[in-house]
Structure formats: C-alpha cells, structure tokens
Design a protein around this motif. Structure first.
Motif, PDB file in Angstrom:
ATOM      1  N   ILE A  35      -8.909  -7.011  10.813  1.00  0.00           N
ATOM      2  CA  ILE A  35      -8.792  -5.877  10.404  1.00  0.00           C
ATOM      3  C   ILE A  35     -10.011  -5.842   9.101  1.00  0.00           C
ATOM      4  O   ILE A  35     -10.678  -4.859   8.422  1.00  0.00           O
ATOM      5  CB  ILE A  35      -7.682  -6.026   9.552  1.00  0.00           C
ATOM      6  CG1 ILE A  35      -6.637  -6.281  10.774  1.00  0.00           C
ATOM      7  CG2 ILE A  35      -7.465  -4.851   8.930  1.00  0.00           C
ATOM      8  CD1 ILE A  35      -6.337  -4.854  12.138  1.00  0.00           C
ATOM      9  N   SER A  36     -10.053  -7.048   8.060  1.00  0.00           N
ATOM     10  CA  SER A  36     -10.494  -7.204   7.153  1.00  0.00           C
ATOM     11  C   SER A  36     -11.940  -6.563   7.545  1.00  0.00           C
ATOM     12  O   SER A  36     -12.830  -6.218   6.663  1.00  0.00           O
ATOM     13  CB  SER A  36     -10.850  -8.590   7.079  1.00  0.00           C
ATOM     14  OG  SER A  36     -11.310  -9.354   7.469  1.00  0.00           O
ATOM     15  N   ASN A  38     -13.403  -3.926   8.671  1.00  0.00           N
ATOM     16  CA  ASN A  38     -12.757  -2.217   8.343  1.00  0.00           C
ATOM     17  C   ASN A  38     -12.694  -1.721   7.503  1.00  0.00           C
ATOM     18  O   ASN A  38     -11.649  -2.045   7.107  1.00  0.00           O
ATOM     19  CB  ASN A  38     -11.697  -2.028   9.458  1.00  0.00           C
ATOM     20  CG  ASN A  38     -11.891  -0.071   9.645  1.00  0.00           C
ATOM     21  OD1 ASN A  38     -12.109   0.719   9.553  1.00  0.00           O
ATOM     22  ND2 ASN A  38     -10.886   0.052  11.071  1.00  0.00           N
ATOM     23  N   LEU A  41     -10.215   1.303   6.180  1.00  0.00           N
ATOM     24  CA  LEU A  41      -8.803   0.890   5.964  1.00  0.00           C
ATOM     25  C   LEU A  41      -8.726   0.624   4.586  1.00  0.00           C
ATOM     26  O   LEU A  41      -8.868   0.174   3.823  1.00  0.00           O
ATOM     27  CB  LEU A  41      -8.366   0.212   6.852  1.00  0.00           C
ATOM     28  CG  LEU A  41      -8.494   0.225   8.114  1.00  0.00           C
ATOM     29  CD1 LEU A  41      -8.102  -1.057   9.148  1.00  0.00           C
ATOM     30  CD2 LEU A  41      -7.986   1.764   9.367  1.00  0.00           C
ATOM     31  N   LYS A  46      -4.405  -2.043   5.891  1.00  0.00           N
ATOM     32  CA  LYS A  46      -4.492  -3.253   6.722  1.00  0.00           C
ATOM     33  C   LYS A  46      -3.348  -3.991   6.323  1.00  0.00           C
ATOM     34  O   LYS A  46      -3.815  -4.482   7.446  1.00  0.00           O
ATOM     35  CB  LYS A  46      -5.585  -3.583   5.309  1.00  0.00           C
ATOM     36  CG  LYS A  46      -7.290  -3.781   6.135  1.00  0.00           C
ATOM     37  CD  LYS A  46      -8.106  -4.184   5.275  1.00  0.00           C
ATOM     38  CE  LYS A  46      -9.239  -3.395   4.929  1.00  0.00           C
ATOM     39  NZ  LYS A  46     -10.454  -3.986   3.763  1.00  0.00           N
ATOM     40  N   GLU A  47      -2.664  -4.152   5.706  1.00  0.00           N
ATOM     41  CA  GLU A  47      -1.556  -4.835   6.119  1.00  0.00           C
ATOM     42  C   GLU A  47      -0.393  -4.256   6.980  1.00  0.00           C
ATOM     43  O   GLU A  47      -0.262  -5.242   7.632  1.00  0.00           O
ATOM     44  CB  GLU A  47      -0.465  -4.505   4.608  1.00  0.00           C
ATOM     45  CG  GLU A  47      -1.035  -5.861   3.158  1.00  0.00           C
ATOM     46  CD  GLU A  47      -1.295  -6.968   4.247  1.00  0.00           C
ATOM     47  OE1 GLU A  47      -0.683  -7.804   4.682  1.00  0.00           O
ATOM     48  OE2 GLU A  47      -2.340  -7.193   3.597  1.00  0.00           O
ATOM     49  N   ARG A  50      -1.904  -5.977  10.228  1.00  0.00           N
ATOM     50  CA  ARG A  50      -2.195  -6.884  10.397  1.00  0.00           C
ATOM     51  C   ARG A  50      -0.825  -7.317  10.869  1.00  0.00           C
ATOM     52  O   ARG A  50      -0.606  -8.196  12.017  1.00  0.00           O
ATOM     53  CB  ARG A  50      -1.894  -7.776   9.199  1.00  0.00           C
ATOM     54  CG  ARG A  50      -3.728  -7.975   8.977  1.00  0.00           C
ATOM     55  CD  ARG A  50      -3.752  -8.424   7.609  1.00  0.00           C
ATOM     56  NE  ARG A  50      -5.859  -8.819   7.621  1.00  0.00           N
ATOM     57  CZ  ARG A  50      -6.086  -8.411   6.229  1.00  0.00           C
ATOM     58  NH1 ARG A  50      -5.807  -7.822   5.618  1.00  0.00           N
ATOM     59  NH2 ARG A  50      -7.171  -8.645   6.445  1.00  0.00           N
TER      60      ARG A  50
ATOM     61  N   ASP B 164      -6.675   3.771  13.442  1.00  0.00           N
ATOM     62  CA  ASP B 164      -7.966   4.008  11.822  1.00  0.00           C
ATOM     63  C   ASP B 164      -7.755   5.695  11.822  1.00  0.00           C
ATOM     64  O   ASP B 164      -8.299   5.910   9.951  1.00  0.00           O
ATOM     65  CB  ASP B 164      -8.800   3.114  11.288  1.00  0.00           C
ATOM     66  CG  ASP B 164     -10.614   3.599  12.467  1.00  0.00           C
ATOM     67  OD1 ASP B 164     -10.122   4.819  13.990  1.00  0.00           O
ATOM     68  OD2 ASP B 164     -11.843   2.753  12.488  1.00  0.00           O
ATOM     69  N   GLU B 463     -12.167  -9.925  -0.330  1.00  0.00           N
ATOM     70  CA  GLU B 463     -10.302  -9.574  -1.086  1.00  0.00           C
ATOM     71  C   GLU B 463      -9.521 -11.064  -1.904  1.00  0.00           C
ATOM     72  O   GLU B 463      -8.431 -10.353  -2.680  1.00  0.00           O
ATOM     73  CB  GLU B 463      -9.746  -9.768   0.627  1.00  0.00           C
ATOM     74  CG  GLU B 463     -10.183  -7.966   1.084  1.00  0.00           C
ATOM     75  CD  GLU B 463      -9.489  -7.980   2.254  1.00  0.00           C
ATOM     76  OE1 GLU B 463      -8.956  -9.282   3.359  1.00  0.00           O
ATOM     77  OE2 GLU B 463      -9.545  -7.113   2.898  1.00  0.00           O
ATOM     78  N   GLU B 491      -8.810  -0.496  -3.564  1.00  0.00           N
ATOM     79  CA  GLU B 491     -10.218  -1.461  -3.108  1.00  0.00           C
ATOM     80  C   GLU B 491     -10.626  -1.426  -4.170  1.00  0.00           C
ATOM     81  O   GLU B 491     -11.181  -2.989  -3.760  1.00  0.00           O
ATOM     82  CB  GLU B 491     -11.097  -0.810  -2.346  1.00  0.00           C
ATOM     83  CG  GLU B 491     -11.294  -0.711  -1.121  1.00  0.00           C
ATOM     84  CD  GLU B 491     -12.093   0.126  -0.062  1.00  0.00           C
ATOM     85  OE1 GLU B 491     -12.899   0.109   0.392  1.00  0.00           O
ATOM     86  OE2 GLU B 491     -11.360   1.320   0.872  1.00  0.00           O
TER      87      GLU B 491
END
Lengths: 317, 574
Positions: A35-36, A38, A41, A46-47, A50, B164, B463, B491
């Motif tokens: 996922i990371s 992409n 998103l 993302k969570e 997952r 997505d 992250e 983000e």
C-alpha cells in the motif's frame, strides 16, 4: 541408499519450513508494503486497505495464514496482478525455462569442448587465445553485450528482432510459430551463453589439467593407448565428476529466470515479474516464488548427491 | 474517474521515464504508484507544435507492411483490465480504450460529455443527475442503462472494495450505512429512468462530477455474483473485460502484448483502424521505434532526444505536457522548517533553474505553485518566482534567527541547521544532490542526503517522519483540487492552516468555473508565499509517432483514448 533418501527428504522438509519462515519475516520486515507505494491514496484509505489485505496483522499470524493456505495448494492472489500466483508462474516460468535450457546446454557443450582442448594444449596459442576470450567475456557486463548486439544485429543490420518472443500481432501457429520463437531467441541465447561459458571453461580446463597430470593417465599413455581414448574416456570422465555438483545448482537457475537478460531483450520471463513484485511488495507472489526456488535448490542438491554416487561408487551416501 | 484518469496518464508518463532510465526498478514501480516521483511536463501553450516527418520513405518495412494495425509500446500491462479493480496504471492504459466514461475532460481539464449526453447539478451542489445518450451498448451488444451506472457506484462503496477509486470518499448519502451493512442499497443513488440516474452527496465537492462520471460496469456481467461485502469474485473477471470503449479485448499474452479489435458497438461509431496492440516493452522503445516494431513512443524532451528523433526522419514529433508538478516535501514538524522564513530561504537559496531546466537540456520548467502547468486554474499572476538568490536567502535566515556559528554552520538555540534529504535512486536525484549540497552549504546549512533504490522503503521512512526534505511529484492531476488534496488529508504532516482550509473548501463548494478560478488564484498566491512544500518543476516530454498515422492527438488527461478512434494509417505507397 533408500534410508539415506528418506533421511534427506525429512531434512528437506525441515529446511524448507525454516527457509519459508525466514523469507516471510525478511519480506514482512522490509520497510514499506504494497500500500505504501501508492501515492494516490489518502492516509485514511491506506489504513482501510491494510485492514482489507490483513497487512496490519502481526507477522507470525500472517505467516501461519499463508502457510495454511499454501498447504492446500492455495498460494493466494498476486496483489498487483490480481491473478492467482500459480497461474502467473505458469504464464511466465516456461518462457524463462526455454531460454535457460537452451543456453545452458550450449554453455556446457562449448565449455567442455573448449576446456578439454585448451587443457590438452596447455600454453599453446589456442589456449592463450581461449583464456583471453574467456576473460573478455567474463569482464564485459551483460547489459553492454546485449545492447551492443541489439544495436548491431537488430537496429543497424536488421538481421534479428530487437526483442520480445514473437512478432507483434503475429497469428502464426505450429512450425511457423516455433520458427518465430527461435528467431527471437537467438540474441538472448548468444548473450547468456557468452556470459556463462567463460567461468565454466576455466573450470573444466583446470580440472582437466589436474587429471592429465595423474599417474594413471601417464600409465595409459605408456601402454600405448590412443591419445583420443586417453583424453575422452579416462581423463574427461574424471575431470567431469566435480561438475556434477554444479548440475544441481543449475536447477533453480533454469526456472529462476535472468532478470537482466529478460529485461534487455524484453523476454516475457519470470525474472522480470519477480523484480517488479519486489519493488511493489507483492507479498503473495514474492513468497510463492522464493519458496519455489528454495524447493528447487533443495531438490537440486539432492539430485546432484545421488548422481555423484552413481558416477563415483566410492562416494558413500 | 478523475483518479482513474490520473492512473492512466501516470502510466503513460511512467513509460516515458523508463525510456531514458533503461528501466530501473524504482521506475517500474511507477506503473502502479509513483510515476509521480519524477515529474514530467511541458508547456501546452508555447511548444505544442507538431514537427512532421521529413522523409517517410525511411520508414522501416515492418511498419510499412501494416495496413490495419497500430502498435504502441506499454511498460507492463498485467492483465487486470477491469477499471476500479486494477492496481497498475499500465492496466489503466488498456482499460481506457476498453471503457468510455460518462464524463471526460478536455485539454484544460474541464468536463465534457462522454457517454452521458449532459448532466444537471442541483442548486445546493449536492445532487448530480446524469442523462445518458440514447441506445448505448456494451461491446457484446447488451444495452448500457442507468442501472449499470447505479451498480457501479454501489460496489465502489462496498466495504470489501480494495481498489483506488476515490468515489467512496465523496460521502454519497447513505453510503456509510451500506458500508456498515445496515442498508441493502445506497439511499443517495436513484435510477430515474433507463437513461437518467442521480446521486446525492452529503457535502458539496466540485471534483465529484468527474469522479462519479467515470467508467460504467455492466450490471448483468459484473453484478451476477455480487453479494454485499463480497467482491472477491471480481478478480476472476479481470482478464475478460466487458466494456463500452472504442476497442474490445481480443487477446492478452502475458509479458508480450495486449491485442484489441475495433468495437462495432461503440457509441461514436466503429474506430477507423481495425486492430490496436499494446506491446510490452521496457527501456527499449528506441530500438522498437527505429525498427518499426512500434508506431508510437514517448521520450523526455531533451535536445538530444529531439535531434535524434528528427534524424530518424519518419516520425512526427509532438510536444506533450503531463499535468502534474514536482515538489520537495518538508517535514513541518522539524522546528526550523516550521518557520516560513526558513522555507522561503530554502527556496531562494536553491538553484532550481540549473537542476530542473539546464541539467535536463531544457526538458523541464521551474514550478512555483501547486498546480499543473496546463490546468485551467494555472496562473502566474502575483506569484513570486523565487529566482535563485543566495543573498536574499542568507538575509531571511538571519532574520529567522539562524546565525552562522562554528564551522560555518548556522545555529539557533544551540542547534545546528541540518537538512536530512531523501530521494529515490535516479539520475535526476544525483543532479539535485550535487547542486543542493553546494547551494545549501554556501548558506551555512548542513545538507545530508540519503538515496533509496526502493520507493516503498522511502515512503515508509517518510511515513515514519524520519526526514526533513524529500523529493516527490504528484500523480497526474485533473481538477486543481487534486493537486491540493495532500495539504488537507494529512499527507503533509504537521500542516494545519485554517486559512488554507477555508479557501480549499470554498474552491470545492461551487461548480462555477470562473468563481473557482478566482478562489484558486488566491489560494495559489497564498501557498506560493507560505510554501508548506517547495515547488520544483514541470517536466517536458515529446511523443514520436510513425508519420503515417493521421488525426493523432494526445490528451494530457486521457492519453490516447479520445483521439484513437479517429487514427488512420495513410497509404504511402503512392
């Protein structure tokens, strides 16, 4: 012998378990997951994903789920390709195998012949020439040879296709199809053979030189046996013995695909697929493939041990 | 749809990158995710002139002999061709030809009709009603109706949906209940008659129109096995798409090619060229173009590439502008970077012209706002270009209280000013690091670069917050709001600005383009001054294609799909 084989198989299973666990942990602990990468998103989504993929579960739990499914022959769906992992293997692995088996055969054939002749005529002009070529082939990077041949043979002279496995859009079947594939194989096979033949020639040459100096060869010559027979019956057989170990290691390589060659020549093989899956962290595919290669390696060593015994009864199993 | 478009074009872009990079792994990755890491763009206005082929007689025989087939290279289609359910942008390139959306966008990113003839938006900007064209059909001849549209929106809000698409972030009325399983249908989606369907949102969102107006999945085909909360069966259908686009899938040969054939049921009439093939090709498009095995390829717009293409003689060369922008994300939790003056100093003090324009032989431009160069919202009015100015940068740093200390490194409250930079492994990063290190060290900033061969590892480090500065680029953007979403969704960590948020919401609250333009202008001016990130570049690329192809154009948002049905191969034998 049969108790030996049973014992070996039990060991094999244990080794594979350990290997699969190790592999799984390594993959799972590498930073980043499917996922990371992409960037489209949002963190929230993302969570959610997952959660859906089970990527937020503990590594041990994920390992056992995966192993449990694998026992039932279910290696899962590739996350990026949305297909069962086994289907994907089936689609790509045979292309790699085809390339590998042909070039391996040619490599061994050339290496044995050149190695034996070079050893017999040690320090002759032929031997020197072979050694120069061998070092040249070993020191030039594969992508360079590949791109150079493409430039010369495909782009400038238009003798061979620059890549792929068949002519685009071709509907050829039967003989015509095979011809097409062979035509497309020539360049990658040349490069793979060139790359492999160097080290193997050196290996055979030095084995052969050792053997030729043995007493029994001198004895054979002394009693007036023909030189040809001395070389190919007595010497070669003994010189080849250590090579049996190598045969075992060839097995995973046959199915593993060659990343660089497949990439340069656009060959639809498993090597490329594997690398893509790695950069995408496509765990089901990565795990399945690595386990597959592990199985082949273990089987390969078993085969070479047994062959060794067959070839040289002095070796106790 | 907006997002899907993004995916497609991202992939187009990704293939561009691969050409020059000879396919390193981080670029591969680009297909599904991060083509964006390396921005690509060209000005639509000043350079969009076609250079036509000078000598078609040089065309290789392989290309000459094709009469009803066009071949285009594509990095790595995986065979998952159902829109919304694919993970790779390359597959998006394929499905964009197999499906035509309800609403598409023109070259500026403004919505225009696709298979929806028109649409109404209610006065409160909450209800969107789509009117479909008459007699629409899927490629198998079955009718395409409002039911299919409603079905598509519904499954995108299913709790097991793992693609997505961003439709599920629109907050369609009743979608939460559907996701939770307490409702069996979504209240906000209404089929009015077979040609009319409407959807009601809980809050206004100007990008909803293109998002909702995306591809339509056949309910009869894709909905057969659907049970709420169970979308796994979709995977089985991914290799056998049923669409309504100009082409339909003939055959997919893994790792080799995707063959398509003209769809006689296409609403705008059967495409003029019978066969279209995406050939899997990676890092070797030069050879394929030179030997005539592909008809179309894209390259970075460096002078060297353009000269080489001109030298071939048989290709037309079309400049192209991907709709994204590159930027340096800053860790706004870093105490020094929280200071606007420091961020401005970092921008003034970095020679962006050298890095992004000169070093790439003109295949790039410096960016100063978070918008693509070709968007309708793009503006240079009242925008500070932050021309390279070390003196100004030093002044700002002094002002911010960072004084030159021992060893020439600036200090404040006993702490040294250091920038820990992350970049992915590629030639552009090498150039960036070389220049940035020199520029920043001249300012008294300690610059510590770290390069990652693997994009996912880089992202996971970001992250985790373990960075000060990182190079990124957005995916391709359709609506101007797309380029701003990163400032509101968390983000850009640590960025929380009520004024920005207010303007952002204002920009989405109306569907009136002129009103939105004014809002975005204000917003861009504000962000140009605030610099929550440092804007870096727009890249430029060119498309080169077989001079026999007529009527070719490339939409910056939709790639080949809109013009493809009109492509023809002219006869050059006479």
């Amino acid at each position: 012998m049969s108790t030996y084989i049973t014992k070996r198989i039990v060991y094999m299973i244990l080794i594979l378990f350990a290997a699969s666990f190790l592999i799984f942990c390594l993959y799972a602990l590498t930073p980043g997951d499917f996922i990371s990468g992409n960037i489209k998103l949002t963190p929230e989504r993302k969570e959610e994903l997952r959660e859906i993929y089970g990527l937020n579960k503990p590594v041990i739990e994920r390992y056992f789920t995966w192993m449990g499914n694998a026992f039932h022959g279910d290696f899962g769906y590739s996350l990026s390709q949305q297909k069962p992992v086994l289907t994907l293997f089936n689609q790509y692995i045979w292309n790699s195998f085809l390339l590998a088996i042909v070039s391996t055969f040619l490599t061994w054939l050339l290496a044995v012949v050149i190695g034996v002749v070079a050893a017999y005529k040690q320090y002759s002009w032929f031997d020197t020439l072979v050694m120069i070529c061998v070092f040249a082939a070993m020191s030039i990077p594969s992508f360079f040879i590949g791109l150079f041949l493409i430039k010369m043979l495909a782009v400038d002279w238009k003798w061979l296709p620059p890549g792929g496995m068949m002519t685009t859009g071709s509907n050829a079947t039967g003989i015509a199809y095979y011809k097409e594939v062979i035509h497309h194989m020539i360049l990658p096979v040349i490069v793979m053979t060139l790359l492999g033949v160097g080290s193997l020639t050196r290996y055979f040459r030095s084995n052969m030189i050792d053997v030729i100096k043995q007493d029994y060869i001198r004895t054979a010559r002394a009693k007036g046996m023909k030189e040809r027979k001395v070389l190919f019956t007595h010497a070669l057989r003994n010189a080849l013995l250590p090579a049996i170990t190598l045969v075992g290691f060839e097995l995973p390589a046959l199915f593993g695909g060659s990343l660089i060659i497949e990439k340069i020549f656009n060959w639809p093989g498993i090597g490329q697929l594997y690398m893509q899956s790695f950069s995408l962290r496509d765990y089901p595919l990565l795990m399945g493939f690595t386990l597959f290669i592990a199985i082949l390696t273990v089987i390969g060593t078993l085969i070479s041990d047994i062959l060794y015994h067959v070839a040289d009864p002095r070796v106790r199993l | 749809m907006k997002k899907r478009i993004t995916v497609l074009s991202t992939a187009l872009l990704a293939s561009t990158l691969l050409l020059s990079a000879c396919g390193n792994n981080s670029d591969n990755n680009a297909g599904s995710a991060n083509a964006g890491t390396s921005p690509s763009a060209a000005p639509a206005g000043d350079a969009a002139q076609l250079i036509t082929a000078s000598d078609l007689s040089k065309l290789p025989d392989t290309a000459k002999s094709r009469t009803d087939t066009i071949i285009v290279g594509l990095t790595d289609p995986s065979g998952a061709f159902t829109p919304y359910f694919q993970q790779s942008g390359y597959d998006g390139n394929v499905s964009s030809l197999l499906y035509t959306p309800l609403v598409t966008v023109d070259d500026k990113g403004l919505p225009i009709p696709g298979i929806a003839e028109k649409w109404d938006v209610s006065a409160d900007n909450l209800t969107y009603t789509f009117h479909l064209r008459k007699d629409l059909k899927f490629s198998d001849g079955s009718p395409l109706t409002a039911d299919d549209v409603a079905f598509t929106w519904t499954i995108l809000n299913d709790k097991s949906y793992d693609g997505d698409s961003q439709v599920n972030t629109l907050h369609i009325k009743g979608s939460d209940a559907y996701k939770a399983g307490t409702a069996t249908s979504i209240e906000g989606i209404k089929v009015i008659d077979p040609q009319t369907v409407s959807v009601t949102l809980e809050q206004p969102n100007a990008s909803a129109l293109t998002m909702l107006g995306s591809d339509v999945l056949s309910k009869a085909y894709y909905g057969k096995d659907y049970k709420q909360g169970q979308l796994d069966y979709m995977k089985k259908l991914s290799g056998s798409p049923l669409g309504n686009g100009p082409y339909k899938l003939e055959k997919f040969i893994p790792g080799q090619e995707v063959r398509m054939v003209a769809n006689e049921n296409y609403f705008a009439g059967k495409p003029k060229t019978e066969h279209f093939i995406y050939k899997t090709s990676e890092g070797d498009t030069w050879q394929y173009l030179e030997t005539g095995e592909v008809d179309y390829a894209s390259f970075s717009a460096t002078k060297e590439n353009i000269d080489k293409l001109k030298g071939l003689g048989f290709v037309n060369i079309l400049p192209y502008t991907p709709s994204n922008y590159g930027y340096l994300q800053l860790n706004l939790k870093h105490p020094a970077l929280q200071d606007k003056l420091v961020r401005q100093a970092l921008t003034y003090g970095l020679d962006r012209q050298s890095i992004y324009v000169d070093a790439s032989q003109g295949a790039g431009e410096v960016a100063n706002i978070p918008s693509s160069k070709i968007s309708w919202a793009y503006t240079e009015e009242g925008i500070n270009p932050y021309k390279f100015d070390q003196e100004k940068a030093k002044e700002l740093l002094d002002q911010a209280g960072w004084k030159v200390g021992a060893g020439g490194i600036r200090e404040k409250d006993g702490k040294q000013l250091t920038i820990h930079y992350l970049g992915s492994k590629k030639p552009e990063t090498d150039i960036f690091i070389a220049v940035a290190k020199e520029d920043y060290e001249a300012l008294g900033i300690k610059f510590e670069p770290e390069v990652f061969a693997d994009f996912n590892a880089l992202v996971s480090k970001v992250e985790g917050g373990d960075y000060d500065m990182v190079s990124f680029s957005t995916p391709l953007l359709t609506d101007p709001a797309d380029g701003l979403i990163q400032f509101v969704d968390g983000e850009i960590e640590g960025y929380n600005d009520p004024k920005f948020k207010e303007l952002y919401d204002k920009g989405l609250a109306t569907n009136d383009i002129e009103a939105r333009k004014a809002v975005y202008k204000e917003l861009f001016q504000y962000l140009n001054d605030e610099l929550p990130i440092i804007y870096t570049s727009y890249k430029k690329s060119v498309y080169a294609y077989n001079g026999r192809i007529q009527n070719l154009s490339v939409s910056p948002f939709n790639g080949l799909a809109p013009s493809l049905p009109n492509w023809t191969l002219s006869d050059i034998s006479q």
